[in-house]
Design a protein around this motif. Sequence first.
Motif, PDB file in Angstrom:
ATOM      1  N   GLY A   1      74.914 -20.237   4.114  1.00 52.54           N
ATOM      2  CA  GLY A   1      74.789 -21.579   4.658  1.00 52.54           C
ATOM      3  C   GLY A   1      73.526 -22.274   4.208  1.00 52.54           C
ATOM      4  N   PHE A   2      72.625 -21.559   3.564  1.00 50.36           N
ATOM      5  CA  PHE A   2      71.444 -22.185   2.995  1.00 50.36           C
ATOM      6  C   PHE A   2      71.883 -22.949   1.752  1.00 50.36           C
ATOM      7  CE2 PHE A   2      67.342 -22.053   0.666  1.00 50.36           C
ATOM      8  CZ  PHE A   2      66.522 -22.546   1.658  1.00 50.36           C
ATOM      9  N   LYS A   3      71.340 -24.170   1.574  1.00 54.31           N
ATOM     10  CA  LYS A   3      71.893 -25.038   0.533  1.00 54.31           C
ATOM     11  C   LYS A   3      71.084 -25.038  -0.767  1.00 54.31           C
ATOM     12  CE  LYS A   3      75.578 -27.055   2.126  1.00 54.31           C
ATOM     13  NZ  LYS A   3      76.390 -26.904   2.963  1.00 54.31           N
ATOM     14  N   ASP A   4      69.782 -24.782  -0.664  1.00 49.73           N
ATOM     15  CA  ASP A   4      68.939 -24.994  -1.842  1.00 49.73           C
ATOM     16  C   ASP A   4      68.837 -23.729  -2.699  1.00 49.73           C
ATOM     17  OD1 ASP A   4      68.386 -27.459  -0.692  1.00 49.73           O
ATOM     18  OD2 ASP A   4      66.804 -26.578   0.530  1.00 49.73           O
ATOM     19  N   HIS A   5      68.213 -23.894  -3.860  1.00 49.59           N
ATOM     20  CA  HIS A   5      67.870 -22.761  -4.702  1.00 49.59           C
ATOM     21  C   HIS A   5      66.362 -22.742  -4.815  1.00 49.59           C
ATOM     22  CE1 HIS A   5      72.033 -22.199  -5.509  1.00 49.59           C
ATOM     23  NE2 HIS A   5      72.153 -23.438  -5.923  1.00 49.59           N
ATOM     24  N   PRO A   6      65.694 -21.988  -3.937  1.00 52.37           N
ATOM     25  CA  PRO A   6      64.259 -22.201  -3.739  1.00 52.37           C
ATOM     26  C   PRO A   6      63.356 -21.788  -4.885  1.00 52.37           C
ATOM     27  CG  PRO A   6      65.062 -20.427  -2.353  1.00 52.37           C
ATOM     28  CD  PRO A   6      66.252 -21.039  -2.983  1.00 52.37           C
ATOM     29  N   MET A   7      63.827 -21.004  -5.847  1.00 51.45           N
ATOM     30  CA  MET A   7      62.910 -20.637  -6.926  1.00 51.45           C
ATOM     31  C   MET A   7      62.915 -21.661  -8.052  1.00 51.45           C
ATOM     32  SD  MET A   7      60.977 -17.952  -6.675  1.00 51.45           S
ATOM     33  CE  MET A   7      60.716 -17.205  -8.274  1.00 51.45           C
ATOM     34  N   ARG A   8      63.783 -22.645  -7.985  1.00 53.93           N
ATOM     35  CA  ARG A   8      63.752 -23.677  -9.024  1.00 53.93           C
ATOM     36  C   ARG A   8      62.445 -24.449  -8.929  1.00 53.93           C
ATOM     37  NH1 ARG A   8      69.426 -26.577 -10.336  1.00 53.93           N
ATOM     38  NH2 ARG A   8      70.714 -24.716 -10.479  1.00 53.93           N
ATOM     39  N   LYS A   9      62.009 -24.909 -10.084  1.00 58.85           N
ATOM     40  CA  LYS A   9      60.692 -25.537 -10.123  1.00 58.85           C
ATOM     41  C   LYS A   9      60.658 -26.847  -9.352  1.00 58.85           C
ATOM     42  CE  LYS A   9      58.421 -22.669 -12.852  1.00 58.85           C
ATOM     43  NZ  LYS A   9      57.132 -22.061 -12.551  1.00 58.85           N
ATOM     44  N   ASP A  10      61.814 -27.496  -9.182  1.00 55.77           N
ATOM     45  CA  ASP A  10      61.791 -28.790  -8.504  1.00 55.77           C
ATOM     46  C   ASP A  10      62.231 -28.674  -7.042  1.00 55.77           C
ATOM     47  OD1 ASP A  10      64.329 -28.103  -9.100  1.00 55.77           O
ATOM     48  OD2 ASP A  10      64.883 -29.942 -10.134  1.00 55.77           O
ATOM     49  N   TYR A  11      62.202 -27.476  -6.502  1.00 53.15           N
ATOM     50  CA  TYR A  11      62.566 -27.298  -5.097  1.00 53.15           C
ATOM     51  C   TYR A  11      61.463 -27.863  -4.199  1.00 53.15           C
ATOM     52  CZ  TYR A  11      63.015 -24.828  -0.637  1.00 53.15           C
ATOM     53  OH  TYR A  11      63.101 -24.515   0.699  1.00 53.15           O
ATOM     54  N   VAL A  12      61.872 -28.610  -3.183  1.00 53.38           N
ATOM     55  CA  VAL A  12      60.898 -29.152  -2.236  1.00 53.38           C
ATOM     56  C   VAL A  12      61.139 -28.484  -0.889  1.00 53.38           C
ATOM     57  CG1 VAL A  12      59.962 -31.216  -1.171  1.00 53.38           C
ATOM     58  CG2 VAL A  12      60.924 -31.325  -3.460  1.00 53.38           C
ATOM     59  N   GLU A  13      60.109 -27.881  -0.374  1.00 46.51           N
ATOM     60  CA  GLU A  13      60.214 -27.209   0.917  1.00 46.51           C
ATOM     61  C   GLU A  13      60.400 -28.215   2.029  1.00 46.51           C
ATOM     62  OE1 GLU A  13      57.402 -24.086   2.442  1.00 46.51           O
ATOM     63  OE2 GLU A  13      56.872 -24.191   0.336  1.00 46.51           O
ATOM     64  N   PRO A  14      61.049 -27.816   3.142  1.00 47.50           N
ATOM     65  CA  PRO A  14      61.078 -28.710   4.299  1.00 47.50           C
ATOM     66  C   PRO A  14      59.655 -28.992   4.772  1.00 47.50           C
ATOM     67  CG  PRO A  14      61.960 -26.534   4.839  1.00 47.50           C
ATOM     68  CD  PRO A  14      61.843 -26.608   3.363  1.00 47.50           C
ATOM     69  N   ASP A  15      59.443 -30.213   5.223  1.00 48.16           N
ATOM     70  CA  ASP A  15      58.092 -30.644   5.568  1.00 48.16           C
ATOM     71  C   ASP A  15      57.647 -29.922   6.828  1.00 48.16           C
ATOM     72  OD1 ASP A  15      55.771 -32.142   5.423  1.00 48.16           O
ATOM     73  OD2 ASP A  15      56.564 -33.575   6.876  1.00 48.16           O
ATOM     74  N   ASP A  16      56.848 -28.897   6.675  1.00 54.72           N
ATOM     75  CA  ASP A  16      56.435 -28.102   7.819  1.00 54.72           C
ATOM     76  C   ASP A  16      55.068 -27.507   7.528  1.00 54.72           C
ATOM     77  OD1 ASP A  16      56.375 -26.642  10.114  1.00 54.72           O
ATOM     78  OD2 ASP A  16      57.611 -25.027   9.352  1.00 54.72           O
ATOM     79  N   PHE A  17      54.085 -28.355   7.450  1.00 52.04           N
ATOM     80  CA  PHE A  17      52.777 -27.840   7.112  1.00 52.04           C
ATOM     81  C   PHE A  17      51.866 -27.859   8.308  1.00 52.04           C
ATOM     82  CE2 PHE A  17      54.125 -27.304   3.004  1.00 52.04           C
ATOM     83  CZ  PHE A  17      53.169 -26.553   2.359  1.00 52.04           C
ATOM     84  N   GLU A  18      51.056 -26.838   8.406  1.00 51.29           N
ATOM     85  CA  GLU A  18      50.196 -26.741   9.568  1.00 51.29           C
ATOM     86  C   GLU A  18      48.924 -27.529   9.352  1.00 51.29           C
ATOM     87  OE1 GLU A  18      49.560 -23.023  11.268  1.00 51.29           O
ATOM     88  OE2 GLU A  18      51.568 -22.933  12.080  1.00 51.29           O
ATOM     89  N   TYR A  19      48.142 -27.544  10.403  1.00 46.80           N
ATOM     90  CA  TYR A  19      47.069 -28.520  10.467  1.00 46.80           C
ATOM     91  C   TYR A  19      45.803 -28.087   9.763  1.00 46.80           C
ATOM     92  CZ  TYR A  19      46.315 -25.239  14.208  1.00 46.80           C
ATOM     93  OH  TYR A  19      46.185 -24.093  14.902  1.00 46.80           O
TER      94      TYR A  19
ATOM     95  N   GLN B   1      69.987 -20.986  11.956  1.00 41.19           N
ATOM     96  CA  GLN B   1      69.659 -21.074  10.536  1.00 41.19           C
ATOM     97  C   GLN B   1      70.400 -22.259   9.940  1.00 41.19           C
ATOM     98  OE1 GLN B   1      70.719 -17.102   9.552  1.00 41.19           O
ATOM     99  NE2 GLN B   1      68.615 -16.399   9.601  1.00 41.19           N
ATOM    100  N   GLY B   2      69.640 -23.286   9.611  1.00 40.43           N
ATOM    101  CA  GLY B   2      70.256 -24.504   9.124  1.00 40.43           C
ATOM    102  C   GLY B   2      70.433 -24.503   7.621  1.00 40.43           C
ATOM    103  N   GLU B   3      70.681 -25.695   7.085  1.00 40.90           N
ATOM    104  CA  GLU B   3      70.946 -25.793   5.647  1.00 40.90           C
ATOM    105  C   GLU B   3      69.666 -25.682   4.822  1.00 40.90           C
ATOM    106  OE1 GLU B   3      73.218 -29.271   4.902  1.00 40.90           O
ATOM    107  OE2 GLU B   3      75.009 -28.472   5.868  1.00 40.90           O
ATOM    108  N   HIS B   4      68.549 -26.126   5.408  1.00 40.30           N
ATOM    109  CA  HIS B   4      67.301 -26.082   4.651  1.00 40.30           C
ATOM    110  C   HIS B   4      66.215 -25.310   5.377  1.00 40.30           C
ATOM    111  CE1 HIS B   4      69.090 -29.091   2.062  1.00 40.30           C
ATOM    112  NE2 HIS B   4      69.393 -29.781   3.136  1.00 40.30           N
ATOM    113  N   ASP B   5      66.315 -25.192   6.691  1.00 51.67           N
ATOM    114  CA  ASP B   5      65.209 -24.649   7.466  1.00 51.67           C
ATOM    115  C   ASP B   5      65.790 -24.131   8.778  1.00 51.67           C
ATOM    116  OD1 ASP B   5      62.704 -23.985   8.167  1.00 51.67           O
ATOM    117  OD2 ASP B   5      61.945 -26.014   8.428  1.00 51.67           O
ATOM    118  N   LEU B   6      64.921 -23.529   9.594  1.00 49.03           N
ATOM    119  CA  LEU B   6      65.349 -23.152  10.930  1.00 49.03           C
ATOM    120  C   LEU B   6      65.438 -24.401  11.788  1.00 49.03           C
ATOM    121  CD1 LEU B   6      63.276 -19.964  11.728  1.00 49.03           C
ATOM    122  CD2 LEU B   6      65.682 -20.118  11.230  1.00 49.03           C
TER     123      LEU B   6
END
Lengths: 225, 204, 388
Positions: free
Chosen positions: A179-197, B183-188
């Motif tokens: 159910g995961f949609k992306d291919h995270p090792m590709r160079k143009d993969y963008v992580e979900p915006d979840d950065f700590e402070y 577990q979602g499509e991109h993130d938890l």
Amino acid sequence: MKTNEEIKAAIEAAVPGAGVEIINNPSPSAQHSLLLQRETAFAVAQFLRDDAELAFDYLSNVTGVDWLDKEIVEKVKVKKTVTKTVDGVEQQVEETVDETRKHVEPGYLETVYHLYSMAKKHGPLILRLRTANRTDQVELPSFTPIWRSAEFQEREIFDLYGIVYTGHPDLRRILMWEGFKDHPMRKDYVEPDDFEYEPTAHDAVLKRAQEHQAKAASAQNGGAA
Amino acid sequence: MAVDENLKIEMGKQGVFVTTLQELYNWGRRSSVWPMNFGLACCAIEMIATTMARYDLARFGAEVFRPSPRQADLMIISGTVTKKMAPQVVRLYNQMGEPRYVIAMGACAISGGPFKQGYNVLKGIDRYIPVDVHIPGCPPRPEALLDAFITLQKKIDAQSLTGENRPRHLNPEGQGEFPVPEQGEHDLEPPSNTLVWPAPMVIR
Amino acid sequence: MITPILARQEGWNRQPEIVPDGEGELLEVAMGPHHPSTHGVFRMDVTLDGERIIKLKPVFGYLHRNHEQLGETMSYLAIMPYTDRLDYFSSLSNNWGYALAVEKLAGIQVPERAEYLRVILAELTRIQNHASSVGFLIQDMGASGTPLMYAFKEREKILDLFESLTGSRMMCNYMRFGGCRVDTTAEWLNQARKVVAGIPAFADEFEALLTTNEILMARTQGTGILKPELAVNAGITGPLLRASGVNYDIRKVDKYGIYDRFDFKVPLGEHGDVYDRFMLRLLELRQSVRILEQAFKDIPEGPIMDPKSKIRGFRPKPGEAYGRIEAPKGELGYYVISDGTGNPYRYRVRPPSFVNLTILEDMCLGQNVADVVLILGSIDIVLGEVDR
């Protein structure tokens, strides 16, 4: 072990139209590789395993590599006819002008195979396979029917790079969840915006953290207003 | 009502043992913490080393490692929690009976540690479940885990059975179930449990 | 290696399917990711016909912490401490593999003394890894505690050596491109000699306790048999391969480092069952002691770093290199592609335990469900390396 040139000749003698190309490796390791054609790769691999002299019975490592579209900028001298006014008279003058030309070399996904022989104790022989592009034509032949060791490694590349191996018996995601949609090792993969402070010294990360903070702050202000 | 310490000692000399229900209750709880037999990554090896002959966790009454969450009091998050594993960790925590405690062992369990920037790494387990003791280190030495145990025992000892500070299981309004992330499509989804971990906002 | 008749048959490199006997229902069990016997967060989706395994699908990724992706965002040297956390039982072997690959990429030579130090540390790592993996195997069998305690007693002595040399018990981060980080003292070497001298006694004690144990023999002999043809085809390496009787040890084949100078034997198994793997690890442990004794005798004085190798601003020329070593669990390979910048363009780890799990299903089919744990234990996996 035979040299790469000899192996290339042997392959081309055994598999007609194999079209093997030697890729040079300029680093001191001098591990040069053979680029195979997608259509004949399976037959070539079978030959490499079953040939009595080469006997590459052991496929050690399968790697996926992502090569992005490359923008190549080059300066070209071009002759041009320009209309110019010289001494009040319009003239056609030929001039040499420097022009920067850009063209995009299309990227591709690549699989690299490292072969050894356990029977003859030689190696490595490095094979490369390239997809036609990075988006829709990402099929490559699977080597799993020839070497079982490719089974999980090809699944991993399918998961992280999105290369589809035709002929693989069980091609599913392996490391990420179903159910995961992306291919995270590709160079143009963008992580979900979840950065700590907390600030970090890492440039790219610091930039993303700042972007995240700006976004979070504006969201908060918007919510308050 | 607490018993006067001097009176207690005096009566002890006379052969009379006096205590309060709270002290007895907490003594029992703290002296036999049963950890869950649950390892995630590198820190789990140090956790195993702690239970072995040299460091001997049994000295603190915590040698009974239970494989089932139903029988365990303490969950040691020993290692990196990935996004693929996080729902299972929360589910295991939900299955533990009260009173239950959590030790976040090592940098990864606290914040993601060295792997923090990875796409599949949860940036700290306290985003989903409440943590009682954090141990820094990568991995923490067995002595650090022993120290965390002693800290936890002190914490249990200091809990009163009534009032604001009472343990969660004695509070009828206490939260028992923690939502398990999907577990979602991109993130938890959601990326954190805001009741447990309100996203910190630093103004600078 | 592959007989031509075998190769012509369709699907020869797969186990034939097990047909359920038709009595009763099939049961699907998810063993893991939280399971007392799996080594960490590993999951197996098992289909059972009574006690027999009909189907087994391993599920990975519960410890996938993006080692390769992180490696591409940081400098070459900064990856070194991350390699410690791949196979967290044997961090020093991991260091060596990575250093070897980058040294090939950049063409760096390693001084003599550093080579000896690497061999000493890698073999110490192998000893403590094999000791504890055998301990875990017996623990999985149900002998709760005692053998593992014996193994960890020995392991702690070796970890003390690592700690006094590198500053950390498990995550040593010791090797550098072109040498090692800190030099040893004569005192440390003496201490190491003492520890190594005690290891044969430990192995004797361990073997006296276990090898002829009735229960152990009944449980492990004939369990989880792996045929050599399948093992080679599936890329199995390390003790698992040699227990099936295939003589392939990268220390002998590649002779990386200075392994050609040492006199040691490669023990081989005969049946390829769990018992052979158990015995093979104990035999390899004794061979490691032999290597260590020779290394202690021959270690020269001298520098431990190549003076030409750069620590800061290390930028190898564009190119690629694949370096591999014989880690305690099998062939550990690193594949690095450089594009001339300070961090690798592609950084790939070829983990031995991940590839070794390919034949888990083949070994388990038709066995009892209680033996699955045993077979998994005999592969000796570490999840940090399987999922990376």
